[in-house]
Design a protein around this motif. Structure first.
Motif, mmCIF file in Angstrom:
data_model
loop_
_atom_site.group_PDB
_atom_site.id
_atom_site.type_symbol
_atom_site.label_atom_id
_atom_site.label_comp_id
_atom_site.label_asym_id
_atom_site.label_seq_id
_atom_site.Cartn_x
_atom_site.Cartn_y
_atom_site.Cartn_z
ATOM 1 N N VAL A 299 51.560 -24.145 -30.283
ATOM 2 C CA VAL A 299 52.111 -25.550 -30.588
ATOM 3 C C VAL A 299 52.226 -25.456 -32.128
ATOM 4 C CG1 VAL A 299 49.718 -26.439 -30.530
ATOM 5 C CG2 VAL A 299 51.659 -28.001 -30.048
ATOM 6 N N GLN A 300 53.044 -26.311 -32.816
ATOM 7 C CA GLN A 300 52.907 -26.708 -34.109
ATOM 8 C C GLN A 300 51.911 -27.558 -34.345
ATOM 9 O OE1 GLN A 300 56.864 -28.034 -34.880
ATOM 10 N NE2 GLN A 300 57.575 -25.782 -35.667
ATOM 11 N N ALA A 301 51.427 -27.360 -35.701
ATOM 12 C CA ALA A 301 50.565 -28.141 -36.308
ATOM 13 C C ALA A 301 51.031 -29.933 -36.110
ATOM 14 C CB ALA A 301 50.326 -27.987 -37.734
ATOM 15 N N GLY A 302 49.927 -30.767 -35.948
ATOM 16 C CA GLY A 302 50.500 -32.025 -35.647
ATOM 17 C C GLY A 302 50.668 -32.368 -34.024
ATOM 18 N N GLY A 303 50.944 -31.289 -33.483
ATOM 19 C CA GLY A 303 51.067 -31.231 -32.103
ATOM 20 C C GLY A 303 49.929 -31.499 -31.040
ATOM 21 N N SER A 304 50.195 -31.692 -29.761
ATOM 22 C CA SER A 304 49.120 -31.940 -28.857
ATOM 23 C C SER A 304 49.307 -30.952 -27.602
ATOM 24 C CB SER A 304 49.160 -33.311 -28.282
ATOM 25 O OG SER A 304 49.199 -34.240 -29.320
ATOM 26 N N LEU A 305 47.911 -30.689 -26.860
ATOM 27 C CA LEU A 305 47.749 -29.885 -25.888
ATOM 28 C C LEU A 305 46.828 -30.487 -25.124
ATOM 29 C CD1 LEU A 305 47.955 -25.949 -26.972
ATOM 30 C CD2 LEU A 305 49.541 -27.235 -25.485
ATOM 31 N N ARG A 306 46.765 -30.086 -23.817
ATOM 32 C CA ARG A 306 45.800 -30.724 -22.729
ATOM 33 C C ARG A 306 45.377 -29.527 -21.883
ATOM 34 N NH1 ARG A 306 45.127 -34.930 -17.778
ATOM 35 N NH2 ARG A 306 46.282 -33.386 -16.703
ATOM 36 N N LEU A 307 44.139 -29.184 -22.186
ATOM 37 C CA LEU A 307 43.380 -28.136 -21.344
ATOM 38 C C LEU A 307 42.843 -28.576 -20.086
ATOM 39 C CD1 LEU A 307 41.854 -25.835 -24.228
ATOM 40 C CD2 LEU A 307 44.049 -26.054 -23.618
#
Length: 123
Positions: free
Chosen positions: A12-20
């Motif tokens: 993901v790019q900086a500033g983005g989001s992920l959900r683990l």
């Protein structure tokens, strides 16, 4: 005995989001506090966040507080880590872990571990 399987990592790019997500199998999931840790290459495995068995109590590392949110769904035997405003320094393998007691922030206190999922944040 608890088996844990993480998913949701990626690039993901900086500033983005992920959900683990961390899916647990075995009995008594709601009796376990759950934690997320991360380990970057050549570094120690560091505490990220923890949640009590009921989900009513949470704890965060200073470095992620206000950006990451830990939650759990005991009906689905799953714990989540929502990661927002990601930074390159968040790049690591993320592990979930289970412990009988809530409040532990060192890895040796946790009894069960998943295999980890890679999170890479590009600048």
């Amino acid at each position: 005995q608890v088996q844990l399987v993480e998913s949701g990592g990626g690039l993901v790019q900086a500033g983005g989001s992920l959900r683990l997500s961390c899916a647990a199998s075995g009995r008594g999931f709601s009796s376990y506090a759950m934690g997320w840790f991360r380990q970057a290459p050549g570094k120690e495995r560091d505490f990220v966040a923890a949640i009590s068995g009921s989900g009513h109590s949470t704890e965060y590392a200073v470095s992620v507080k206000g950006r990451f949110t830990i939650s759990r769904d005991n009906a689905k035997n799953t714990v989540y880590l929502q990661m927002n405003k990601l930074k390159p320094e968040d790049t690591a393998v993320y592990y979930c872990a289970a412990d009988r007691l809530f409040g532990a922030i060192v890895s040796r206190d946790y009894d069960y571990w998943g295999q980890g999922t890679q999170v890479t944040v590009s600048s």
